[in-house]
Design a protein around this motif. Structure first.
Motif, PDB file in Angstrom:
ATOM      1  N   PHE A  47     -93.873 -65.446  18.720  1.00 46.90           N
ATOM      2  CA  PHE A  47     -94.003 -64.747  20.178  1.00 46.90           C
ATOM      3  C   PHE A  47     -93.559 -65.497  21.295  1.00 46.90           C
ATOM      4  CE2 PHE A  47     -96.572 -61.814  17.148  1.00 46.90           C
ATOM      5  CZ  PHE A  47     -96.490 -60.731  17.685  1.00 46.90           C
ATOM      6  N   ASP A  48     -93.346 -66.661  21.132  1.00 48.08           N
ATOM      7  CA  ASP A  48     -93.237 -67.441  22.410  1.00 48.08           C
ATOM      8  C   ASP A  48     -91.569 -67.782  22.266  1.00 48.08           C
ATOM      9  OD1 ASP A  48     -95.597 -68.078  23.178  1.00 48.08           O
ATOM     10  OD2 ASP A  48     -95.991 -69.661  21.745  1.00 48.08           O
ATOM     11  N   ALA A  49     -91.020 -66.894  21.340  1.00 47.71           N
ATOM     12  CA  ALA A  49     -89.614 -67.158  21.178  1.00 47.71           C
ATOM     13  C   ALA A  49     -88.797 -66.459  22.591  1.00 47.71           C
ATOM     14  CB  ALA A  49     -89.015 -66.563  20.169  1.00 47.71           C
ATOM     15  N   PRO A  50     -87.765 -67.212  23.051  1.00 49.97           N
ATOM     16  CA  PRO A  50     -86.889 -66.584  24.126  1.00 49.97           C
ATOM     17  C   PRO A  50     -86.266 -65.363  23.810  1.00 49.97           C
ATOM     18  CG  PRO A  50     -85.983 -68.576  23.693  1.00 49.97           C
ATOM     19  CD  PRO A  50     -87.209 -68.412  22.644  1.00 49.97           C
ATOM     20  N   LEU A  51     -85.895 -64.292  24.698  1.00 47.10           N
ATOM     21  CA  LEU A  51     -85.482 -63.176  24.464  1.00 47.10           C
ATOM     22  C   LEU A  51     -83.928 -63.066  25.192  1.00 47.10           C
ATOM     23  CD1 LEU A  51     -88.160 -60.403  25.280  1.00 47.10           C
ATOM     24  CD2 LEU A  51     -87.381 -61.171  23.066  1.00 47.10           C
ATOM     25  N   SER A  52     -83.573 -64.289  25.504  1.00 50.21           N
ATOM     26  CA  SER A  52     -82.092 -64.341  26.048  1.00 50.21           C
ATOM     27  C   SER A  52     -81.109 -63.934  25.069  1.00 50.21           C
ATOM     28  CB  SER A  52     -81.924 -65.511  26.481  1.00 50.21           C
ATOM     29  OG  SER A  52     -80.717 -66.231  26.548  1.00 50.21           O
ATOM     30  N   GLY A  53     -80.162 -63.073  25.224  1.00 54.09           N
ATOM     31  CA  GLY A  53     -79.103 -62.477  24.217  1.00 54.09           C
ATOM     32  C   GLY A  53     -79.610 -61.802  23.135  1.00 54.09           C
ATOM     33  N   VAL A  54     -80.871 -61.358  22.972  1.00 54.92           N
ATOM     34  CA  VAL A  54     -81.343 -60.577  21.800  1.00 54.92           C
ATOM     35  C   VAL A  54     -81.172 -59.153  22.176  1.00 54.92           C
ATOM     36  CG1 VAL A  54     -83.633 -59.885  20.663  1.00 54.92           C
ATOM     37  CG2 VAL A  54     -83.241 -62.350  21.035  1.00 54.92           C
ATOM     38  N   ARG A  55     -80.777 -58.397  21.227  1.00 53.63           N
ATOM     39  CA  ARG A  55     -80.386 -56.984  21.388  1.00 53.63           C
ATOM     40  C   ARG A  55     -81.511 -56.064  20.674  1.00 53.63           C
ATOM     41  NH1 ARG A  55     -74.562 -57.241  19.028  1.00 53.63           N
ATOM     42  NH2 ARG A  55     -75.845 -58.773  17.840  1.00 53.63           N
ATOM     43  N   GLU A  56     -82.122 -56.543  19.838  1.00 56.45           N
ATOM     44  CA  GLU A  56     -83.147 -55.954  18.827  1.00 56.45           C
ATOM     45  C   GLU A  56     -84.542 -56.593  18.587  1.00 56.45           C
ATOM     46  OE1 GLU A  56     -81.716 -53.352  15.772  1.00 56.45           O
ATOM     47  OE2 GLU A  56     -82.676 -54.201  14.468  1.00 56.45           O
ATOM     48  N   VAL A  57     -85.494 -56.043  18.987  1.00 56.09           N
ATOM     49  CA  VAL A  57     -86.771 -56.686  18.915  1.00 56.09           C
ATOM     50  C   VAL A  57     -87.609 -55.645  17.782  1.00 56.09           C
ATOM     51  CG1 VAL A  57     -88.814 -57.531  19.783  1.00 56.09           C
ATOM     52  CG2 VAL A  57     -86.964 -57.681  21.048  1.00 56.09           C
ATOM     53  N   ALA A  58     -88.201 -56.137  17.024  1.00 56.75           N
ATOM     54  CA  ALA A  58     -89.043 -55.332  16.050  1.00 56.75           C
ATOM     55  C   ALA A  58     -90.391 -55.643  15.739  1.00 56.75           C
ATOM     56  CB  ALA A  58     -88.527 -55.384  14.646  1.00 56.75           C
ATOM     57  N   PHE A  59     -91.392 -55.229  16.072  1.00 56.01           N
ATOM     58  CA  PHE A  59     -92.720 -55.556  15.910  1.00 56.01           C
ATOM     59  C   PHE A  59     -93.461 -54.730  14.686  1.00 56.01           C
ATOM     60  CE2 PHE A  59     -92.221 -55.834  20.337  1.00 56.01           C
ATOM     61  CZ  PHE A  59     -92.662 -57.169  20.593  1.00 56.01           C
ATOM     62  N   PHE A  60     -94.110 -55.565  13.929  1.00 54.43           N
ATOM     63  CA  PHE A  60     -94.783 -55.004  12.717  1.00 54.43           C
ATOM     64  C   PHE A  60     -96.074 -55.830  12.294  1.00 54.43           C
ATOM     65  CE2 PHE A  60     -90.492 -56.820  11.892  1.00 54.43           C
ATOM     66  CZ  PHE A  60     -91.011 -57.996  11.204  1.00 54.43           C
ATOM     67  N   PRO A  61     -96.744 -55.016  11.381  1.00 56.18           N
ATOM     68  CA  PRO A  61     -98.002 -55.802  10.724  1.00 56.18           C
ATOM     69  C   PRO A  61     -97.555 -56.688   9.512  1.00 56.18           C
ATOM     70  CG  PRO A  61     -97.928 -53.525   9.893  1.00 56.18           C
ATOM     71  CD  PRO A  61     -96.673 -53.589  11.017  1.00 56.18           C
ATOM     72  N   PRO A  62     -98.248 -57.657   9.031  1.00 56.24           N
ATOM     73  CA  PRO A  62     -97.750 -58.482   7.871  1.00 56.24           C
ATOM     74  C   PRO A  62     -97.326 -57.568   6.930  1.00 56.24           C
ATOM     75  CG  PRO A  62     -99.663 -59.160   8.801  1.00 56.24           C
ATOM     76  CD  PRO A  62     -99.593 -58.001   9.395  1.00 56.24           C
ATOM     77  N   MET A  63     -96.142 -58.231   6.296  1.00 53.75           N
ATOM     78  CA  MET A  63     -95.430 -57.350   5.349  1.00 53.75           C
ATOM     79  C   MET A  63     -96.098 -57.255   4.111  1.00 53.75           C
ATOM     80  SD  MET A  63     -91.864 -59.078   6.699  1.00 53.75           S
ATOM     81  CE  MET A  63     -93.140 -60.481   7.447  1.00 53.75           C
ATOM     82  N   THR A  64     -95.734 -56.285   3.436  1.00 52.71           N
ATOM     83  CA  THR A  64     -96.683 -55.970   2.052  1.00 52.71           C
ATOM     84  C   THR A  64     -95.395 -55.443   1.048  1.00 52.71           C
ATOM     85  OG1 THR A  64     -97.262 -53.880   2.647  1.00 52.71           O
ATOM     86  CG2 THR A  64     -98.817 -55.710   2.887  1.00 52.71           C
ATOM     87  N   GLY A  65     -94.460 -56.198   0.533  1.00 46.48           N
ATOM     88  CA  GLY A  65     -93.429 -56.012  -0.443  1.00 46.48           C
ATOM     89  C   GLY A  65     -93.949 -56.137  -1.573  1.00 46.48           C
TER      90      GLY A  65
END
Lengths: 81, 147
Positions: free
Chosen positions: A62-80
């Motif tokens: 969550f502290d990562a910079p967004l500069s140059g980013v085209r796609e942001v995805a939010f989701f709950p912890p994965m359950t594969g």
């Protein structure tokens, strides 16, 4: 920038993806912008420890910079598996 | 390396035979197949699996490449389904081929841990009572620390 939502976050926000114009410097700033929209977004993003984020399809923080980013995805912890 | 993300069912036996036949230099093949578990006493109508097209394929390819490198595998197979699956249906399979058995076992175990907690899939249980997203378990996260 495209924002994607998955699983219960997608259901709570009500759309699987949306395009936003933002000057947010970090993921956390973007979350603050989204949360300020309405109570639905605020509730969905209330507990960031229950969410994960991917920037351009790579897991990130969550502290990562967004500069140059085209796609942001939010989701709950994965359950594969 | 063969990585597949698909809605369609697969034939685990046929896949394993084909994979084993093609794994040059292998002395052993380990496979794991995940199956939709019904609730105690029944009641599960379906397991719905959502994923993140694009990121899923990238993540699985990345995990498989890491396993190939770390355990010097002969080959890796990963198949993972999405969509609505009935109880008893096969969800996914992993197969690893290596010159010696320990590498094949460990690499399959590693791949399963990463598939569980780091591949962008989300499971939703549809029951006769309603629908609920499956929560990630602390144990699954702890399992990653083994590697």
């Amino acid at each position: 920038m495209d924002i994607l939502y998955f699983a219960w976050l997608r259901e709570r926000i009500g759309v699987p993806r949306e395009r936003v114009e933002t000057g947010a410097a970090t993921v956390r700033d973007l979350v603050a912008e989204l949360s300020a929209r309405d109570a639905g977004y605020a509730a969905a993003f209330a507990d960031l420890s229950a969410l994960r984020v991917a920037l351009d399809q790579e897991l990130s923080e969550f502290d990562a910079p967004l500069s140059g980013v085209r796609e942001v995805a939010f989701f709950p912890p994965m359950t594969g598996g | 390396m063969d990585i597949r993300v698909q809605a369609e069912a697969f034939d685990a036996g046929a896949e394993l035979n084909r994979f084993s036949a093609g794994a040059e230099g292998a002395g052993g093949v380990v496979s794991f197949t995940g199956v939709v578990r019904d609730l105690p006493g029944g009641g599960l109508t379906a397991m719905e699996i959502e994923h993140y097209p694009g990121m899923t394929e990238k993540a699985l390819t990345d995990f498989a490449a890491q396993a190939m490198d770390r355990w010097a595998l002969s080959d890796v197979l990963v198949i993972h389904r999405y969509g609505a699956l009935a109880p008893g249906a096969q969800i996914m399979m992993v197969a690893t081929a290596a010159p010696h058995r320990r590498a094949a076992f460990e690499a399959a175990d590693y791949l399963m841990d990463y598939l569980k907690s780091r591949a962008p899939f989300w499971k939703k249980e549809i029951t006769t009572e309603g629908a609920d997203w499956v929560a990630a378990k602390a144990q699954d996260e702890a399992d990653l620390d083994r590697w």
